[in-house]
Motif scaffolding. Structure first.
Motif, PDB file in Angstrom:
ATOM      1  N   ILE A  19       0.757  -1.136   0.189  1.00  0.00           N
ATOM      2  CA  ILE A  19      -0.023  -0.005  -0.014  1.00  0.00           C
ATOM      3  C   ILE A  19       0.765   1.088   0.040  1.00  0.00           C
ATOM      4  CG2 ILE A  19      -1.505   1.333   1.272  1.00  0.00           C
ATOM      5  CD1 ILE A  19      -2.669  -1.396   2.215  1.00  0.00           C
ATOM      6  N   SER A  20       1.856   1.179   0.843  1.00  0.00           N
ATOM      7  CA  SER A  20       2.695   2.426   0.877  1.00  0.00           C
ATOM      8  C   SER A  20       3.445   2.570  -0.251  1.00  0.00           C
ATOM      9  CB  SER A  20       3.811   2.270   2.006  1.00  0.00           C
ATOM     10  OG  SER A  20       2.936   2.161   3.548  1.00  0.00           O
ATOM     11  N   TYR A  21       4.208   1.575  -0.773  1.00  0.00           N
ATOM     12  CA  TYR A  21       4.721   1.526  -2.129  1.00  0.00           C
ATOM     13  C   TYR A  21       3.887   2.139  -3.254  1.00  0.00           C
ATOM     14  CZ  TYR A  21       7.322  -0.113  -6.497  1.00  0.00           C
ATOM     15  OH  TYR A  21       7.822  -0.530  -7.604  1.00  0.00           O
ATOM     16  N   VAL A  22       2.590   1.622  -3.449  1.00  0.00           N
ATOM     17  CA  VAL A  22       1.568   2.487  -4.795  1.00  0.00           C
ATOM     18  C   VAL A  22       1.436   3.772  -4.100  1.00  0.00           C
ATOM     19  CG1 VAL A  22      -0.394   1.958  -5.401  1.00  0.00           C
ATOM     20  CG2 VAL A  22       0.699   0.066  -4.840  1.00  0.00           C
ATOM     21  N   ALA A  23       1.396   4.005  -2.746  1.00  0.00           N
ATOM     22  CA  ALA A  23       1.086   5.415  -2.718  1.00  0.00           C
ATOM     23  C   ALA A  23       2.369   6.377  -2.966  1.00  0.00           C
ATOM     24  CB  ALA A  23       0.895   5.690  -1.324  1.00  0.00           C
ATOM     25  N   ASP A  24       3.337   5.923  -2.755  1.00  0.00           N
ATOM     26  CA  ASP A  24       4.832   6.542  -3.103  1.00  0.00           C
ATOM     27  C   ASP A  24       4.758   6.775  -4.907  1.00  0.00           C
ATOM     28  OD1 ASP A  24       5.470   6.794  -0.734  1.00  0.00           O
ATOM     29  OD2 ASP A  24       6.804   5.186  -0.714  1.00  0.00           O
ATOM     30  N   ILE A  25       4.460   5.738  -5.437  1.00  0.00           N
ATOM     31  CA  ILE A  25       4.355   5.911  -6.902  1.00  0.00           C
ATOM     32  C   ILE A  25       3.235   6.945  -7.440  1.00  0.00           C
ATOM     33  CG2 ILE A  25       3.636   4.487  -9.193  1.00  0.00           C
ATOM     34  CD1 ILE A  25       4.625   2.108  -7.873  1.00  0.00           C
ATOM     35  N   CYS A  26       2.021   6.752  -6.614  1.00  0.00           N
ATOM     36  CA  CYS A  26       1.051   7.747  -7.077  1.00  0.00           C
ATOM     37  C   CYS A  26       1.402   9.093  -6.945  1.00  0.00           C
ATOM     38  CB  CYS A  26      -0.227   7.442  -6.315  1.00  0.00           C
ATOM     39  SG  CYS A  26      -1.212   5.948  -6.915  1.00  0.00           S
ATOM     40  N   SER A  27       2.026   9.513  -5.791  1.00  0.00           N
ATOM     41  CA  SER A  27       2.770  10.701  -5.364  1.00  0.00           C
ATOM     42  C   SER A  27       3.491  11.274  -6.099  1.00  0.00           C
ATOM     43  CB  SER A  27       3.311  10.768  -3.742  1.00  0.00           C
ATOM     44  OG  SER A  27       3.619  12.013  -3.338  1.00  0.00           O
ATOM     45  N   ARG A  28       4.364  10.468  -6.660  1.00  0.00           N
ATOM     46  CA  ARG A  28       5.190  11.132  -7.771  1.00  0.00           C
ATOM     47  C   ARG A  28       4.762  11.224  -9.198  1.00  0.00           C
ATOM     48  NH1 ARG A  28       8.339   6.762  -5.600  1.00  0.00           N
ATOM     49  NH2 ARG A  28       8.003   5.314  -7.620  1.00  0.00           N
ATOM     50  N   LYS A  29       3.619  10.286  -9.491  1.00  0.00           N
ATOM     51  CA  LYS A  29       2.864  10.785 -10.901  1.00  0.00           C
ATOM     52  C   LYS A  29       1.627  11.588 -10.855  1.00  0.00           C
ATOM     53  CE  LYS A  29       4.039   5.864 -12.363  1.00  0.00           C
ATOM     54  NZ  LYS A  29       4.649   6.347 -13.748  1.00  0.00           N
TER      55      LYS A  29
END
Length: 300
Positions: free
Chosen positions: A147-157
């Motif tokens: 979940i945290s990993y995906v949230a980080d990706i979304c934050s960058r994108k």
């Protein structure tokens, strides 16, 4: 139609084994139940189906075993028109299973054997899955690390994230600060904030707790009362549609799926809540989780 943004759902897929009974058994007690059903479930899959039935373009990332439950789930996703290009399977774990008891009043008790769901790792998340995505929706039936990993990706994108924090768990501020929207129910709100939202004052206090952690929009679902919503500039209450509940299993997932679709369509927060409340009201008048999700033409 080609320019519509996709909803990327990353979460769990289970097979629900459901028994109807007059009342829940006490510890050590055996109760003779009634009808038995085996339905497709899991919060991630439920929310994906709910959004797809409401005309959403849905892509699902989940992890299944290599078993009969996976075969049935994959068939169901294809039937609903869900993109499962990036869904994963493993030989190491069985597909997730949920044991559900439904009482006469429509309330339910659920025990989940997560299986492959808790093996959905960051390495299983393909970067290509985020292409043409307007919103990512997750729940807490997969590892927090993912979940945290995906949230980080979304934050960058720059992709907004909707998190349905179910089942209830504490979450780090580093994750909460990356959320566009969070949708806890009353129990989940209390677990996370220490505040039970039993009255308007406490609803506002709990919402402020989330906002202070960096969440942009807070929606506290209140069952028969409806939903309380708040962000840094506005707040409000959307009442529930009063119906005779038959089975509340998956109602929250239908709410979240409908909410995601309304947000992607550009609805205001109050309008999105109203749309989601209507969808959930239809769902509780039917048995099952995914099977109860309404289609777009049913919502008026």
């Amino acid at each position: 139609m080609e320019n519509r943004k996709k909803i990327l759902v990353i979460g769990s897929s289970n097979t629900d084994m459901v028994v109807q009974t007059s009342h829940f058994p006490k510890p050590g007690q055996t109760v003779l139940g009634g009808k038995f059903m085996m339905n497709a479930g899991g919060k991630g899959a439920n929310q994906a189906v709910a959004a797809a039935r409401l005309d959403g373009l849905v892509r699902l990332i989940a992890k299944l075993g290599q078993d009969i439950f996976a075969t049935e789930a994959l068939s169901g996703f294809r039937k609903e028109g869900i993109d499962i290009t990036y869904l994963r399977q493993t030989f190491e774990y069985a597909s997730g299973v949920a044991l559900i008891t439904v009482a006469e009043n429509g309330e339910n008790e659920i025990v989940v054997a997560s299986g492959a769901n808790m093996d959905l790792k960051p390495a299983d998340i393909s970067n290509e899955a985020f292409e043409e995505v307007g919103l990512v929706m997750m729940q807490c039936e997969i590892p927090l690390e993912t979940i945290s990993y995906v949230a980080d990706i979304c934050s960058r994108k720059g992709i907004p994230v909707l998190l349905n924090p179910a089942p209830a768990t504490s979450l780090p501020e580093s994750l909460l600060s990356r959320l566009f929207m969070i949708t806890p129910n009353e129990t989940e709100t209390e677990v996370m904030t220490g505040i039970y939202p039993g009255n308007p004052k406490d609803m506002e206090r709990a919402a402020h707790w989330f906002l202070n952690q960096g969440v942009q929009n807070v929606l506290i679902t209140l069952g028969k009362q409806g939903v309380y919503w708040q962000n840094k500039t506005q707040k409000g209450m959307v009442p529930a549609v009063q119906v005779q509940a038959v089975d509340t299993t998956g109602a929250g997932d239908v709410f979240n799926g409908a909410l995601a679709q309304a947000v992607v369509e550009g609805c205001s927060l109050p309008a999105a809540c109203q749309f989601a409340v209507k969808a959930a009201a239809i769902a509780v008048t039917r048995l099952g989780a995914q099977t109860a999700a309404p289609f777009r033409n049913e919502i008026v």
